[in-house]
Design an enzyme around this catalytic site. Sequence first.
Site, mmCIF file in Angstrom:
data_model
loop_
_atom_site.group_PDB
_atom_site.id
_atom_site.type_symbol
_atom_site.label_atom_id
_atom_site.label_comp_id
_atom_site.label_asym_id
_atom_site.label_seq_id
_atom_site.Cartn_x
_atom_site.Cartn_y
_atom_site.Cartn_z
ATOM 1 N N LYS A 1 4.928 9.184 -2.716
ATOM 2 C CA LYS A 1 6.374 8.976 -1.996
ATOM 3 C C LYS A 1 7.238 8.241 -2.151
ATOM 4 C CE LYS A 1 3.925 13.578 -0.665
ATOM 5 N NZ LYS A 1 2.345 13.110 -0.843
HETATM 6 C C1 PLP Z 1 1.446 14.529 -1.110
HETATM 7 C C2 PLP Z 1 0.452 13.878 -2.159
HETATM 8 C C3 PLP Z 1 0.102 14.378 -3.565
HETATM 9 C C4 PLP Z 1 0.463 16.168 -3.808
HETATM 10 O O1 PLP Z 1 1.870 16.097 -3.735
HETATM 11 P P1 PLP Z 1 2.898 17.549 -4.209
HETATM 12 O O2 PLP Z 1 4.177 16.669 -4.502
HETATM 13 O O3 PLP Z 1 2.603 18.078 -2.674
HETATM 14 O O4 PLP Z 1 2.382 18.458 -5.177
HETATM 15 C C5 PLP Z 1 -0.967 14.086 -4.121
HETATM 16 N N1 PLP Z 1 -1.468 12.841 -3.620
HETATM 17 C C6 PLP Z 1 -1.050 12.266 -2.721
HETATM 18 C C7 PLP Z 1 -1.971 10.896 -2.080
HETATM 19 C C8 PLP Z 1 -0.116 12.484 -2.602
HETATM 20 O O5 PLP Z 1 0.521 11.985 -1.073
#
Ligand code: PLP
Length: 469
Positions: free
Chosen positions: A113
């Site tokens: 993120k």
């Molecule tokens: C947010 C997240 C996901 C999922 O990603 P999306 O964009 O919601 O599909 C998977 N793994 C981790 C560690 C995340 O923080």
Amino acid sequence: MRYISTRGAMAPLPFSETVLLGLAPDGGLLLPERYPQISREQLDAWRGLGYAELAFEIIRLFADDIPDADLKGIVQRAYRPELFGSAAITPLKRLHDGIAILELSNGPTLAFKDMAMQFLGQLFEYVLARRGETLNILGATSGDTGSAAEYAMRGKAGINVFMLSPDGKMSAFQRAQMYSLQDGNIHNIAIQGMFDDCQDIVKAVQNDHAFKASHRIGTVNSINWARIVAQVVYYFKGYFQATAGNDEKASFCVPSGNFGNVCAGHVARRMGLPIDRLIVATNENDVLDEFFKSGRYAPRGSANTWVTSSPSMDISKASNFERFVFDLLGSDGAAVAKLWAEVDAGRGFQLDAEQMRRVSDEFGFVSGKSAHADRLVTIRQLDSEDGVVVDTHTADGIKVARELRRTGENIVCLETALPAKFADAIREALDREPPRPAGFEGLEALPQRVTVLPAEAGLVKAYIEQSLE
Ligand SMILES: *Cc1c(COP(=O)(O)O)cnc(C)c1O
């Protein structure tokens, strides 16, 4: 480049307007009128670029109302080697079986993120300063979005963050990361419910147009188009790292929840990046796997969403999925609005066989699913065979990639977090503590700041009002 809504009822807007808008006024998601097309010559020219330079080249195609010199500054501040631990920003490593892992989790909060959020923090600061405005960010997190947003926005002038998280559902490390922030502009709200309840509250507040306008509410959730654009960059970078030339293809395997990460892969593929398949990996919360296997999209409520050891994927309503369906239906906003009326009524929808043929043949999507026992096995295998410790979400992806891999297929698995964030599962799998990067020692012992509220949009609005007085 102008932006429209997936529900078709919004006058087109320039990029900078979409950054602060989040959801479209008609309830849809924003996307560009068309995707820029990248020629083979452009790919050849981009192959050798560093991360920030590549980000500049790609993002400027979408953010064409920001002067080049300003955008260059924004991406250079966002993608500094000091923030991501290496000059490569997203290093790639190969496992012994030839599957590659693209490291996206070396940023300040140890999850992918950060890749989008560090950009968004710089972008918000820039856009707000240019307009002389302030913004109150309301977000929902199942763990990683919240901390990434808070670390990107902490201390930024003119910005407050109100972050909803499901009370008691995140790992101790995730809670500590968010709740230990003492910056006055960061507000943590733990909601008594699941992530989807938090997300519903954000949508409810967004749909209260009067409140949204008078309190200058914005979003940083994965529905924010600027986040998708920022994520498109690492598909290009990962492709260049995983291939020797632009006549090769690579597939990407993506641990998925809200469909935000893999949606960026879809955009990169539509732009002409030679992506073979986009492999969607889910955990036990397999709404997306069900869709890609059967054509039925049936989001579930909190009561049918399980708490798993890959909690950032405990999502049963994939917000960004609407963007893909818009493309699949040939940009027919009215048709999307009709399908989402069914979703909102709790019924979901079923696509027909011809549409599903296009989902795989034309758009390259396939899916698989991984459960707790699979994660443990995969984590142990990688530890013993490759000397690599992965987190539970990345393990879900690797399990699915190995299951679906075709002979000779060059698959890049996206690493979505570092194992330090999910110590319980690592202890269970390996009987030892996960490696903890420098600077994170003693995190859980720091004092925490959080307000617990029942899952009611009205109470959240009242809390925001009070805090802004
Ligand atoms: C947010 C997240 C996901 C999922 O990603 P999306 O964009 O919601 O599909 C998977 N793994 C981790 C560690 C995340 O923080």
